[in-house]
Scaffold this active site. Structure first.
Site, mmCIF file in Angstrom:
data_model
loop_
_atom_site.group_PDB
_atom_site.id
_atom_site.type_symbol
_atom_site.label_atom_id
_atom_site.label_comp_id
_atom_site.label_asym_id
_atom_site.label_seq_id
_atom_site.Cartn_x
_atom_site.Cartn_y
_atom_site.Cartn_z
ATOM 1 N N GLY A 154 0.854 -1.194 0.000
ATOM 2 C CA GLY A 154 0.000 0.000 0.000
ATOM 3 C C GLY A 154 0.880 1.231 0.000
ATOM 4 N N ARG A 162 0.673 -3.820 12.342
ATOM 5 C CA ARG A 162 0.027 -3.962 13.640
ATOM 6 C C ARG A 162 0.506 -5.276 14.258
ATOM 7 N NH1 ARG A 162 -0.885 0.673 13.531
ATOM 8 N NH2 ARG A 162 -2.851 1.785 13.666
ATOM 9 N N ASP A 174 8.056 -2.960 15.240
ATOM 10 C CA ASP A 174 7.698 -1.635 15.770
ATOM 11 C C ASP A 174 6.339 -1.702 16.454
ATOM 12 O OD1 ASP A 174 7.952 1.184 16.193
ATOM 13 O OD2 ASP A 174 6.549 1.517 14.529
ATOM 14 N N GLU A 200 0.404 -3.575 23.487
ATOM 15 C CA GLU A 200 1.274 -2.400 23.553
ATOM 16 C C GLU A 200 0.902 -1.614 24.794
ATOM 17 O OE1 GLU A 200 1.128 -0.234 19.861
ATOM 18 O OE2 GLU A 200 2.003 -1.894 18.750
ATOM 19 N N HIS A 220 6.386 1.357 18.892
ATOM 20 C CA HIS A 220 5.404 1.901 17.949
ATOM 21 C C HIS A 220 5.695 3.380 17.628
ATOM 22 C CE1 HIS A 220 0.989 1.349 16.460
ATOM 23 N NE2 HIS A 220 1.655 2.175 15.667
ATOM 24 N N ILE A 221 6.866 3.607 17.019
ATOM 25 C CA ILE A 221 7.281 4.989 16.748
ATOM 26 C C ILE A 221 7.387 5.290 15.256
ATOM 27 C CG2 ILE A 221 8.419 5.460 18.955
ATOM 28 C CD1 ILE A 221 11.108 4.638 17.598
ATOM 29 N N GLY A 222 6.689 4.492 14.441
ATOM 30 C CA GLY A 222 6.776 4.666 12.982
ATOM 31 C C GLY A 222 6.572 6.092 12.519
ATOM 32 N N SER A 223 5.556 6.754 13.026
ATOM 33 C CA SER A 223 5.229 8.107 12.538
ATOM 34 C C SER A 223 5.800 9.210 13.431
ATOM 35 C CB SER A 223 3.707 8.269 12.451
ATOM 36 O OG SER A 223 3.121 8.156 13.746
#
Ligand code: NDP
Ligand code: DGY
Length: 328
Positions: A163, A245, A269, A274, A293-296
């Site tokens: 995607g 996810r 990530d 979590e 979970h720091i992707g963005s």
């Protein structure tokens, strides 16, 4: 932006970057209340906070289900999530009530792709282990066989879910000298030609890739998709990366694959749950790199996400276009 005529109650479930707050503060007729903390809103406070709200601005850590919608009542017109993922929203209940949904696609694609590449390199070249050895005095000399990993040059990369983010990851990995780029998903993509992507069944992707990157959305179909059977098909020298996810992966099966040497290493990530408990077995493994979970998480991306979430919310309140509306 057009003014909102009647007083609209808005509930925000967390402290968010100022860009979004400024937009809401400037909107006429908006009465904003907020869970003003960096930590998640307790469920009881969420249920209280949404009472009578016309708009809800939430995060991926807030489960928006029947109970929340019932607590909000019939005023609720719009839910705006400050995330591109929307697996925390119970679609059937939201759709049934005719509530509009806003989300934040595109604006976080670059940041998330960049982080995923960083995680892939950190995992495959064993950066956390190396840093730890330097600090602990384990670095005795330059050693030919010490801390060797796997390189991207000449490799086959498999992307599960080509995607927006999957494509951005592929574009960033190709210049490292990747030889073949495979991808899997529900349908083949014409834009995959830009990265010479070959659409293959998941099994083929698992068995032929040296690096597997999961970047699909979490759906009933993708839940638990990376399981024992999947890891068994992977090469012993392959690296597994997940920035989609946590629930796409069966973590017990992943632990087994990593600890038995079935696969070389994993970089995550995202996890289930979590935060991952500090005594979780995956955290005992040297060949597993886990990020929170720091992707963005770049300052500018989070600012833009909050602004977009605020604009989506206002569009929904006004009954006008939302910059990024999700069709349920
Ligand atoms: P897109 O909707 O653009 O991409 C999702 C992809 O998932 C699509 O290409 C879709 O392929 C694929 N997919 C759906 N079902 C399957 C399946 N059964 N097998 C394989 N692929 C499948 O979303 P984005 O790229 O913008 O975001 C993807 C996800 O990344 C988000 O949903 C979110 O969960 C996660 N994310 C994580 C972040 C982090 O901080 N780690 C940051 C941002 C996003 P098809 O079209 O063929 O169905
Ligand atoms: C998302 O947006 O879905 C990410 O997981 C966080 O930015």
């Amino acid at each position: 932006m057009k003014a909102v005529r009647k007083l609209m109650k808005v509930f925000i479930t967390r402290r968010i970057p100022p860009e979004g707050m400024k937009i809401l503060a400037a909107a006429e007729g908006c009465e904003v209340s907020q869970w003003d903390s960096d930590e998640p809103v307790p469920r009881s406070e969420l249920l209280k906070g949404v009472e009578g709200a016309h708009g809800l601005l939430c995060l991926l850590s807030d489960k928006i289900d029947k109970e929340v919608l019932d607590a909000a009542g019939p005023n609720l017109k719009v839910i705006s999530t400050m995330s591109v993922g929307f697996d925390h929203l119970v679609h059937s209940e939201i759709k049934k009530r005719g509530i509009r949904v806003g989300y934040t696609p595109d604006v976080l694609t670059d940041a998330t792709a960049e982080l995923t590449v960083a995680l892939l390199l950190a995992t495959s070249r064993r950066l956390p282990e190396g840093v730890e050895e330097v600090k602990s005095g384990g670095w005795s000399s330059w050693k030919p066989l010490w801390l060797c990993g796997y390189g991207l040059s000449g490799s086959t990369v498999g992307i599960v879910g080509l995607g927006r983010i999957g494509m951005a990851i592929a574009q960033r990995l190709l210049p490292f000298g990747v030889k073949r780029l495979l991808y899997s998903g529900r349908t083949a993509k014409t834009y995959a030609a830009e990265v010479n992507g070959e659409f293959v069944p998941l099994d083929t992707l698992a068995s032929e890739s040296d690096f597997i990157v999961v970047s699909c959305s979490l759906t009933p179909e993708t839940q638990g998709m990376c399981d024992k059977a999947f890891f068994r098909k992977m090469k012993k020298t392959s690296i597994f990366i997940n920035s989609s996810r946590g629930a796409v992966v069966n973590q017990e099966d992943l632990y087994e694959a990593l600890s038995s040497g079935q696969i070389a290493a994993a970089g995550l990530d995202v996890t289930t749950p979590e935060p991952l408990p500090t005594n979780h077995p995956l955290l005992t493994l040297k060949n597993c790199v886990v990020l929170p979970h720091i992707g963005s998480a770049t300052y500018s991306t989070r600012g833009i996400m909050s602004a977009l979430a605020a604009q989506n919310l206002l569009g929904g309140l006004q009954g006008s276009d939302m910059p990024s509306e999700l069709s349920l």
